[in-house]
Design a protein around this motif. Sequence first.
Motif, PDB file in Angstrom:
ATOM      1  N   TYR A   1       1.404   1.303  -9.050  1.00  0.00           N
ATOM      2  CA  TYR A   1       1.479   1.317  -7.589  1.00  0.00           C
ATOM      3  C   TYR A   1       0.093   1.486  -6.963  1.00  0.00           C
ATOM      4  O   TYR A   1      -0.178   0.944  -5.884  1.00  0.00           O
ATOM      5  CB  TYR A   1       2.426   2.413  -7.120  1.00  0.00           C
ATOM      6  N   GLU A   2      -0.794   2.226  -7.624  1.00  0.00           N
ATOM      7  CA  GLU A   2      -2.151   2.338  -7.095  1.00  0.00           C
ATOM      8  C   GLU A   2      -2.869   0.998  -7.184  1.00  0.00           C
ATOM      9  O   GLU A   2      -3.590   0.611  -6.259  1.00  0.00           O
ATOM     10  CB  GLU A   2      -2.954   3.407  -7.836  1.00  0.00           C
ATOM     11  N   SER A   3      -2.685   0.278  -8.288  1.00  0.00           N
ATOM     12  CA  SER A   3      -3.275  -1.047  -8.405  1.00  0.00           C
ATOM     13  C   SER A   3      -2.741  -1.964  -7.314  1.00  0.00           C
ATOM     14  O   SER A   3      -3.476  -2.790  -6.749  1.00  0.00           O
ATOM     15  CB  SER A   3      -2.984  -1.634  -9.785  1.00  0.00           C
ATOM     16  N   MET A   4      -1.455  -1.827  -7.007  1.00  0.00           N
ATOM     17  CA  MET A   4      -0.855  -2.617  -5.933  1.00  0.00           C
ATOM     18  C   MET A   4      -1.520  -2.298  -4.594  1.00  0.00           C
ATOM     19  O   MET A   4      -1.746  -3.183  -3.753  1.00  0.00           O
ATOM     20  CB  MET A   4       0.648  -2.332  -5.864  1.00  0.00           C
TER      21      MET A   4
ATOM     22  N   CYS B   1       0.818  -1.213   0.000  1.00  0.00           N
ATOM     23  CA  CYS B   1       0.000   0.000   0.000  1.00  0.00           C
ATOM     24  C   CYS B   1       0.853   1.265   0.000  1.00  0.00           C
ATOM     25  O   CYS B   1       0.406   2.310  -0.480  1.00  0.00           O
ATOM     26  CB  CYS B   1      -0.919   0.018   1.225  1.00  0.00           C
ATOM     27  N   GLN B   2       2.051   1.160   0.544  1.00  0.00           N
ATOM     28  CA  GLN B   2       2.891   2.352   0.682  1.00  0.00           C
ATOM     29  C   GLN B   2       3.867   2.541  -0.471  1.00  0.00           C
ATOM     30  O   GLN B   2       4.637   3.512  -0.485  1.00  0.00           O
ATOM     31  CB  GLN B   2       3.652   2.298   2.013  1.00  0.00           C
ATOM     32  N   ALA B   3       3.832   1.647  -1.461  1.00  0.00           N
ATOM     33  CA  ALA B   3       4.691   1.832  -2.636  1.00  0.00           C
ATOM     34  C   ALA B   3       4.302   3.094  -3.392  1.00  0.00           C
ATOM     35  O   ALA B   3       5.163   3.792  -3.943  1.00  0.00           O
ATOM     36  CB  ALA B   3       4.599   0.612  -3.549  1.00  0.00           C
ATOM     37  N   TYR B   4       3.001   3.399  -3.434  1.00  0.00           N
ATOM     38  CA  TYR B   4       2.545   4.596  -4.142  1.00  0.00           C
ATOM     39  C   TYR B   4       3.141   5.869  -3.543  1.00  0.00           C
ATOM     40  O   TYR B   4       3.776   6.656  -4.265  1.00  0.00           O
ATOM     41  CB  TYR B   4       1.010   4.645  -4.141  1.00  0.00           C
ATOM     42  N   PRO B   5       2.957   6.150  -2.247  1.00  0.00           N
ATOM     43  CA  PRO B   5       3.540   7.387  -1.714  1.00  0.00           C
ATOM     44  C   PRO B   5       5.065   7.387  -1.753  1.00  0.00           C
ATOM     45  O   PRO B   5       5.675   8.458  -1.842  1.00  0.00           O
ATOM     46  CB  PRO B   5       3.006   7.452  -0.277  1.00  0.00           C
ATOM     47  N   ALA B   6       5.678   6.201  -1.686  1.00  0.00           N
ATOM     48  CA  ALA B   6       7.137   6.154  -1.802  1.00  0.00           C
ATOM     49  C   ALA B   6       7.575   6.650  -3.179  1.00  0.00           C
ATOM     50  O   ALA B   6       8.569   7.381  -3.313  1.00  0.00           O
ATOM     51  CB  ALA B   6       7.646   4.731  -1.560  1.00  0.00           C
ATOM     52  N   TYR B   7       6.821   6.276  -4.212  1.00  0.00           N
ATOM     53  CA  TYR B   7       7.169   6.746  -5.557  1.00  0.00           C
ATOM     54  C   TYR B   7       6.860   8.225  -5.729  1.00  0.00           C
ATOM     55  O   TYR B   7       7.601   8.946  -6.401  1.00  0.00           O
ATOM     56  CB  TYR B   7       6.434   5.923  -6.613  1.00  0.00           C
ATOM     57  N   VAL B   8       5.773   8.694  -5.131  1.00  0.00           N
ATOM     58  CA  VAL B   8       5.490  10.135  -5.171  1.00  0.00           C
ATOM     59  C   VAL B   8       6.635  10.907  -4.534  1.00  0.00           C
ATOM     60  O   VAL B   8       7.047  11.966  -5.033  1.00  0.00           O
ATOM     61  CB  VAL B   8       4.149  10.449  -4.479  1.00  0.00           C
ATOM     62  N   SER B   9       7.182  10.376  -3.445  1.00  0.00           N
ATOM     63  CA  SER B   9       8.330  11.027  -2.808  1.00  0.00           C
ATOM     64  C   SER B   9       9.540  11.011  -3.735  1.00  0.00           C
ATOM     65  O   SER B   9      10.299  11.987  -3.798  1.00  0.00           O
ATOM     66  CB  SER B   9       8.667  10.328  -1.487  1.00  0.00           C
ATOM     67  N   TRP B  10       9.735   9.915  -4.463  1.00  0.00           N
ATOM     68  CA  TRP B  10      10.828   9.849  -5.431  1.00  0.00           C
ATOM     69  C   TRP B  10      10.636  10.905  -6.510  1.00  0.00           C
ATOM     70  O   TRP B  10      11.587  11.593  -6.911  1.00  0.00           O
ATOM     71  CB  TRP B  10      10.878   8.457  -6.062  1.00  0.00           C
ATOM     72  N   LEU B  11       9.400  11.045  -6.985  1.00  0.00           N
ATOM     73  CA  LEU B  11       9.123  12.059  -7.993  1.00  0.00           C
ATOM     74  C   LEU B  11       9.389  13.461  -7.459  1.00  0.00           C
ATOM     75  O   LEU B  11       9.858  14.340  -8.197  1.00  0.00           O
ATOM     76  CB  LEU B  11       7.663  11.953  -8.455  1.00  0.00           C
TER      77      LEU B  11
END
Length: 223
Positions: A212-215, A114-124
């Motif tokens: 990541y949202e699908s995840m 569930c937290q892969a999405y915000p982790a990628y937003v932080s990377w962006l």
Amino acid sequence: MTRQRRPAQEIIAATSAELAPGSEDNPLLPLVEAGTAPLSALARLALEQRHIIASDRRAFAFLAERSGPGTACAEFFGMLAEGEKSALDRLGAYERACGLTAEEIGQYLPQAGCQAYPAYVSWLALNGEPPSVALALTANFAAWGGSCARLGAALRTRYGFGDDACGFFDFFAGPAPELEQRAVAAVAAGSDDAHGEGVGGGAHYGRLLQTYESMFWSTLAAS
């Protein structure tokens, strides 16, 4: 011969259409609409969102700072950061409807899926070109808003949740004309090299965001 760049509105529309999720990308949604999703899964959605909102709000604020004061991108990301605060204000009623206590909220350990999405937003926030990030987020928000609209309706009809409890989902599902205008201005601020034929880096970012949202949804459905 110089290629004419497409308007930002067309870039956003094309990218949103390209990245539109399929029916299999959100396995939790049909369970909620059928009334068969356990309350525990609905509660975990709230618990994960509390962590996601905090992370995304900081990421959007940093993107606004990176973009430079007074720029179209800074205004867009600044509005997103403020929107996360509004979303957090509405999350409490949903948590209470799910029967969550303050102790359960405080002790919850978020799940990696569930937290892969915000982790990628932080990377962006650290690495992405702001106009391309604006494009990716805007395309992703179209899918997220659609899911929230369906969830809000299903929670009312299948689970008896009231308007206050569904306010979190209504917030994301509702129209946001000012945000849309700022998104267009932010995407328009990008260079031709950033978007190519209208997608480029923004579409690449968006594909990962959708994955990541699908995840996120798959993790909740399986838990």
